[in-house]
Design a protein around this motif. Sequence first.
Motif, PDB file in Angstrom:
ATOM      1  N   HIS A 127     -14.045   4.273  -5.386  1.00  0.00           N
ATOM      2  CA  HIS A 127     -15.443   3.843  -5.372  1.00  0.00           C
ATOM      3  C   HIS A 127     -16.389   5.042  -5.424  1.00  0.00           C
ATOM      4  N   VAL A 166     -11.043   0.605 -11.003  1.00  0.00           N
ATOM      5  CA  VAL A 166     -11.713   0.673  -9.705  1.00  0.00           C
ATOM      6  C   VAL A 166     -12.111  -0.741  -9.283  1.00  0.00           C
ATOM      7  N   PRO A 167     -11.733  -1.186  -8.088  1.00  0.00           N
ATOM      8  CA  PRO A 167     -12.057  -2.552  -7.659  1.00  0.00           C
ATOM      9  C   PRO A 167     -13.563  -2.737  -7.444  1.00  0.00           C
ATOM     10  N   CYS A 202     -11.744  -5.606  -1.337  1.00  0.00           N
ATOM     11  CA  CYS A 202     -12.484  -4.370  -1.615  1.00  0.00           C
ATOM     12  C   CYS A 202     -13.514  -4.596  -2.718  1.00  0.00           C
ATOM     13  N   VAL A 249      -8.904   3.247  -2.445  1.00  0.00           N
ATOM     14  CA  VAL A 249     -10.004   2.470  -3.022  1.00  0.00           C
ATOM     15  C   VAL A 249     -11.350   3.094  -2.664  1.00  0.00           C
ATOM     16  N   ALA A 265      -7.505  -5.652  -5.872  1.00  0.00           N
ATOM     17  CA  ALA A 265      -8.004  -5.442  -4.504  1.00  0.00           C
ATOM     18  C   ALA A 265      -9.193  -6.360  -4.276  1.00  0.00           C
ATOM     19  N   TYR A 280     -10.208  -0.242   4.892  1.00  0.00           N
ATOM     20  CA  TYR A 280     -10.873   0.328   3.723  1.00  0.00           C
ATOM     21  C   TYR A 280     -11.139   1.825   3.867  1.00  0.00           C
ATOM     22  N   ARG A 290       0.825  -1.211   0.000  1.00  0.00           N
ATOM     23  CA  ARG A 290       0.000   0.000   0.000  1.00  0.00           C
ATOM     24  C   ARG A 290       0.862   1.265   0.000  1.00  0.00           C
TER      25      ARG A 290
END
Length: 313
Positions: A229, A174-175, A185, A225, A182, A220, A24
């Motif tokens: 989102h 984007v996960p 996530c 992430v 990820a 999270y 990360r």
Amino acid sequence: MMYFWNFDYPDTDAASKKIHDLYRNPKFKQAMSHALDRQTIQKTVYYNTGMITTGTMSPKAFEFNFNAEAQAFFQKSRDVYATYDPEKAKALLAESGYAGEDIRIDYGGEPGKECMDTLEIARKNWEDVGIKITVNALTGTVFEQTWYGGKGSIHTNWEVGDGPDHLLYPSWVVPNEHERWAPLCGVMYQMLGTTSEMTETDKSPWDRQPPRYNKEDPEYVGTPVEKLHNLFNQAMVEPDEVKRASLVWDMWNIHIDEGPFFIGTVANYPRITIKNKNLMNYPTKEQLKMGGFVNPWIIPYPAVTNTETWSYK
């Protein structure tokens, strides 16, 4: 050929938390990117075709080509960490706190020559700047169980082959599922708004069924992430095409400023095909929209060439 860090690597003990934190840490990942000798990969694996890249969606995606500003943004995204600079990589490693931990590269199934030739060069590059690398071959089933469970390390044997815009198949950026970078996530995102959204809160995210974060987990909340989102949710309901593209750029700026979350090597190389001289209606590169789209997953090759129209004279 791409490399995906597991953003959701376990942090259940001191040893795993160290790897979790490195995966990360933008400086660690930027170090791994700058350590890659993409010029040698381009020459050896791709016969000096294609373009060197940090790793993005296709330059033919709408958000990267609809005007000069979009094309400039693509070049910025493509080039940001693509320079081969071992000394910079070493400095970034030191700043990241890397202390000789074993970094595992996973792959599943039976990888082809492209994957293994690229990995051979990449492994040497990373070891040359002081990163300890272990290559871990897994059967397809074990690989899926490991990665989907959030316990994978870095995986390869994939490429990014989607478009024609970022939101049609957004999972690279984007996960929103468990396959790419990820997994916990991504599964969490799929469960938002369901009765399972906040269940099993007394368990570790890696022990939940299926393994996932929930929206209140500290792993999270406040992360890149979560920001991705939120931007994705805005983009999906934005009716204005240019405003949607701007939101996609905001998403890529998170990849640039707080990532990268995956790295590429060489992109947009040509697909060479051989056809019988009597085959009719087989399109040339110039006849395909935007010069063709190499290896899309949405409409796979050769379906994109309208095979039903082929004929022999």
